[in-house]
Design an enzyme around this catalytic site. Structure first.
Site, mmCIF file in Angstrom:
data_model
loop_
_atom_site.group_PDB
_atom_site.id
_atom_site.type_symbol
_atom_site.label_atom_id
_atom_site.label_comp_id
_atom_site.label_asym_id
_atom_site.label_seq_id
_atom_site.Cartn_x
_atom_site.Cartn_y
_atom_site.Cartn_z
ATOM 1 N N SER A 67 0.829 -1.209 0.000
ATOM 2 C CA SER A 67 0.000 0.000 0.000
ATOM 3 C C SER A 67 0.859 1.254 0.000
ATOM 4 O O SER A 67 2.019 1.239 0.426
ATOM 5 C CB SER A 67 -0.895 -0.022 1.245
ATOM 6 O OG SER A 67 -1.803 1.048 1.231
ATOM 7 N N ASP A 68 0.250 2.336 -0.476
ATOM 8 C CA ASP A 68 0.923 3.637 -0.419
ATOM 9 C C ASP A 68 -0.120 4.743 -0.251
ATOM 10 O O ASP A 68 -1.214 4.654 -0.810
ATOM 11 C CB ASP A 68 1.732 3.899 -1.694
ATOM 12 C CG ASP A 68 2.619 5.134 -1.549
ATOM 13 O OD1 ASP A 68 3.669 5.026 -0.888
ATOM 14 O OD2 ASP A 68 2.247 6.202 -2.061
ATOM 15 N N THR A 69 0.233 5.742 0.543
ATOM 16 C CA THR A 69 -0.659 6.877 0.781
ATOM 17 C C THR A 69 -0.014 8.172 0.304
ATOM 18 O O THR A 69 1.166 8.423 0.584
ATOM 19 C CB THR A 69 -1.011 6.999 2.279
ATOM 20 O OG1 THR A 69 -1.699 5.814 2.694
ATOM 21 C CG2 THR A 69 -1.905 8.205 2.540
#
Length: 199
Positions: free
Chosen positions: A80-82
């Site tokens: 995941s990446d934000t």
């Protein structure tokens, strides 16, 4: 006793969380999943032409790359990446107090988007989903910003803030979309996507 529907669906699957984020680990635990934490480091560089959701999707997929050679048929790797997106600029993690202050001063009194992309990788497929939450910060004073940075040291967070911390309690005036997404993982999307993967 009624069993966890997601856990039942995932019987026979091995879930691997490819992230060292304590917040993402907490969310998977709260979803009731059995999983292994196995972060692998990658150089988080993306093409400059990418914007908003394109950045987080690219990086979420990039973080899955080191797993591909060793994937087993019963594994699902979650990476995941934000991204905090404001005025067509991606605000990454602050390297120091000065950068954190500048980011929060920029976000103060305005809306921004928190975009989290989650990539699900199996031996034969890959699916990426994204959630966008709109967040408005009140006008923050310099004292409020400095107090938050010194007390919470938000240097591991995109945009230099954590909504679950002091700044969120005093500074968030409005939110449109998933709160969990802003903390670090759109749990509703993760749930739906895992169900779909094994259905």
């Amino acid at each position: 006793m009624t069993k966890n529907p997601l856990k039942e669906k995932l019987k026979g699957k091995k879930i691997i969380l490819g992230s060292g984020s304590p917040r993402r680990k907490m969310f998977l635990e709260e979803l009731g999943l059995d999983f292994e934490v196995r972060p692998k480091s990658v150089e988080e560089i993306y093409p400059e032409k990418l914007q908003g959701k394109e950045i987080s999707e690219f990086l979420a997929k990039l973080k899955a790359t080191p797993f591909k050679e060793e994937m087993e048929s019963d594994q699902i790797v979650i990476t995941s990446d934000t991204v905090v997106w404001h005025n067509n600029v991606s605000l990454a993690k602050a390297a120091n107090k000065a950068e954190a202050f500048e980011m929060l001063r920029t976000l103060s009194g305005d809306w921004h988007q928190v975009i989290t992309s989650v990539c699900f990788t199996t031996k034969g497929s890959q699916k990426t989903v994204s959630a966008i939450t709109k967040v408005k910060l009140k006008d923050l004073t310099d004292d409020e910003i400095n107090y938050y940075i010194e007390s919470c040291q938000p240097f591991d967070k995109a945009g230099a803030y954590g909504i679950q911390e002091w700044i969120g309690m005093i500074g968030i005036s409005e939110i449109q979309g998933s709160y969990n997404n802003v903390v670090g993982l759109p749990t509703d999307l993760v749930y739906q996507t895992l169900i779909a993967l094994v259905s």
